[in-house]
Motif scaffolding. Structure first.
Motif, short mmCIF file in Angstrom:
data_model
loop_
_atom_site.label_atom_id
_atom_site.label_comp_id
_atom_site.label_asym_id
_atom_site.label_seq_id
_atom_site.Cartn_x
_atom_site.Cartn_y
_atom_site.Cartn_z
N ASP A 133 -12.59 -7.02 2.27
CA ASP A 133 -12.95 -6.84 0.86
C ASP A 133 -13.93 -7.94 0.49
N ALA A 134 -15.17 -7.76 0.89
CA ALA A 134 -16.17 -8.82 0.72
C ALA A 134 -16.47 -9.10 -0.74
N ASN B 117 -11.08 -10.04 11.68
CA ASN B 117 -11.05 -8.92 12.63
C ASN B 117 -9.67 -8.25 12.67
N PHE B 118 -8.77 -8.71 11.81
CA PHE B 118 -7.42 -8.14 11.74
C PHE B 118 -7.09 -7.72 10.31
N CYS B 119 -8.05 -7.15 9.60
CA CYS B 119 -7.78 -6.74 8.22
C CYS B 119 -8.83 -5.73 7.79
N LYS B 120 -8.64 -5.18 6.61
CA LYS B 120 -9.66 -4.36 5.98
C LYS B 120 -10.42 -5.29 5.04
N LEU C 14 -3.89 -10.85 4.26
CA LEU C 14 -5.07 -10.09 3.87
C LEU C 14 -4.73 -8.61 3.76
N TRP C 15 -5.66 -7.87 3.21
CA TRP C 15 -5.48 -6.42 3.02
C TRP C 15 -5.33 -5.74 4.39
N ASP D 129 0.82 -1.21 0.00
CA ASP D 129 0.00 0.00 0.00
C ASP D 129 0.86 1.26 0.00
N LYS D 130 0.17 2.38 -0.05
CA LYS D 130 0.83 3.68 -0.04
C LYS D 130 1.75 3.81 1.17
#
Length: 430
Positions: free
Chosen positions: A253-254, A248-251, A292-293, A141-142
């Motif tokens: 992306d469903a 519960n430890f990621c952003k 994950l993200w 990521d950025k």
């Protein structure tokens, strides 16, 4: 009246001159059409070829000459008759000024876009990005850095082709030989910006994929101790080891991710040999096959809460129990700046770098370190110059001190929508 006649004559003379120039232009165009000099554009460009090229044209009267400088850039299509080989490149970059690695977010600059600019400038790219069978191991990521990113793609080869692809005209170099090959590290690094470098290259089979062939990825997260309870952080971190549902430890992306099971095979937390003003620099290491993200930054954020004594190490077990906690509590991720993609591991992949390229690479990185050390020295001078102000007795008590906000336990915070709720919303929109 005399002025009007003069203007008319002037216009007439200009029109005559335009006709002369048009005739001259037609004459030159005719001569160029029968000239074979343009075939020089189809030479096999070597690694030392420069983007700018000067061509001299003589005016018909022989009195003057002009130089036309060719603009940078080229058509990759005409290189399709050259040999090419599928290679993996190991890449490092300092992520501070980039909007992530991938160019697909259409935010510039990105690391990927800078790499492809260099590949086009050096004429190593054959065809466009899609035709090169390009793949990348990680999509950082950025602001995130890396010293072990891996990409794979077809690049022009100096070696004689050893195979034909399904009877097409494209010739591939399949052998793992590298003697006499282009020095990819030197050629590409010469055109990259200072905060990106290719560390090595390796020939790979055509079925290699930088993402799906990766056996494991290792991340490092640096932080200053600042009285954190690192023993409690270690206790909490070991609970992350093994295979768990990390929703519960990621952003989340469903739309694209349907399983949040991931396996952490290694967790370590240890001090480095760097300290500043009595404060020790520490590092957290994670290794797993895939992440994950924002997973690493979320795990680190919770570990910091444990280190500050605001949460118990047992909060890790609770958050990993998605039956008990199906909706992620809202919390701020750890900063992206200290995160580094350390390495990407593959089977039987050994990256090469020629002695000359290695020497130049080391010199460049040492110079970059010295530049940042000079900046550190300047900021240190600023700190020393403001010390008397901090001890000024005329200042009111507690001026400038920041009040600590009361901590809301993670399990008492508002929560994000669950995966099932996100999927239901997506389904209702389609």
């Amino acid at each position: 009246m005399g002025t009007q006649v003069s203007d008319a004559e002037y216009v007439t003379s200009l029109q005559a001159r335009v006709k002369e120039l048009e005739a001259e232009n037609a004459n030159l165009s005719s001569r160029l059409a029968h000239c074979h000099c343009s075939q020089a554009d189809h030479i096999s460009y070597g690694p030392d070829y420069k983007d700018t090229k000067v061509t001299e044209l003589k005016i018909s009267n022989g009195e003057s000459q002009r130089k036309i400088r060719k603009k940078p850039g080229y058509n990759t299509g005409f290189l399709s008759h050259h040999s090419k080989r599928y290679v993996a490149l190991k890449v490092m970059y300092f992520g501070k000024r980039f909007y992530g690695f991938s160019a697909e977010a259409q935010m510039e600059p990105s690391v990927e876009s800078e790499i492809f600019k260099a590949l086009k400038t050096t004429r190593l790219l054959v065809g466009d990005k899609k035709e090169s069978q390009y793949s990348r191991c990680g999509r950082t990521d950025k602001g995130v850095s890396s010293v072990g990113q891996v990409i794979a793609l077809f690049l022009r080869s100096k070696l004689k082709a050893s195979g034909i692809n399904n009877g097409s005209s494209e010739e591939f170099v399949f052998e793992e030989k590298h003697e006499g090959e282009l020095d990819y590290v030197r050629v590409i690094n010469r055109e990259l910006p200072n905060d990106i470098r290719v560390l090595g290259w390796c020939p790979v089979p055509v079925d290699f994929h930088a993402r799906f062939s990766c056996l494991s990825r290792e991340y490092k997260y640096f932080f200053w101790n600042e009285n954190l309870n690192t023993l409690a952080m270690k206790t909490a971190g070991t609970k992350l080891l093994g295979e768990h549902d990390f929703r519960n430890f990621c952003k989340m992306d469903a739309a694209n991710v349907h399983t949040y099971m991931r396996c952490i095979s290694m967790f370590e937390i240890s001090p480095t040999d760097v300290s500043y003003d009595g404060n020790q620099l520490w590092v957290i290491k994670f290794r797993g096959r895939a992440f994950l993200w924002h997973q690493v930054r979320c795990m680190v954020a919770v570990l910091f809460l444990v280190g500050q004594g605001l949460e118990s190490p047992d909060v890790i077990d609770i958050l990993l129990d998605t039956n008990r906690i199906p909706r992620k509590p809202q919390y701020v991720m750890a900063s992206e700046a200290p995160l580094v993609l350390q390495s990407c591991e593959f089977e039987n992949l050994k990256f090469m770098c020629s002695p000359d390229s290695g020497k130049a690479l080391r010199a460049h990185l040492v110079n970059e370190c010295q530049i940042y050390q000079l900046e550190t020295a300047i900021f240190r001078e600023a700190i020393l110059n403001c010390v008397p102000q901090l001890h000024d007795q005329s200042l009111p008590p507690n001026q400038g001190s920041k009040k600590k906000g009361s901590h809301i336990p993670l399990l008492s915070r508002p929560t994000e929508p669950s995966y099932e709720e996100r999927r239901a919303k997506l389904s209702s929109c389609t």
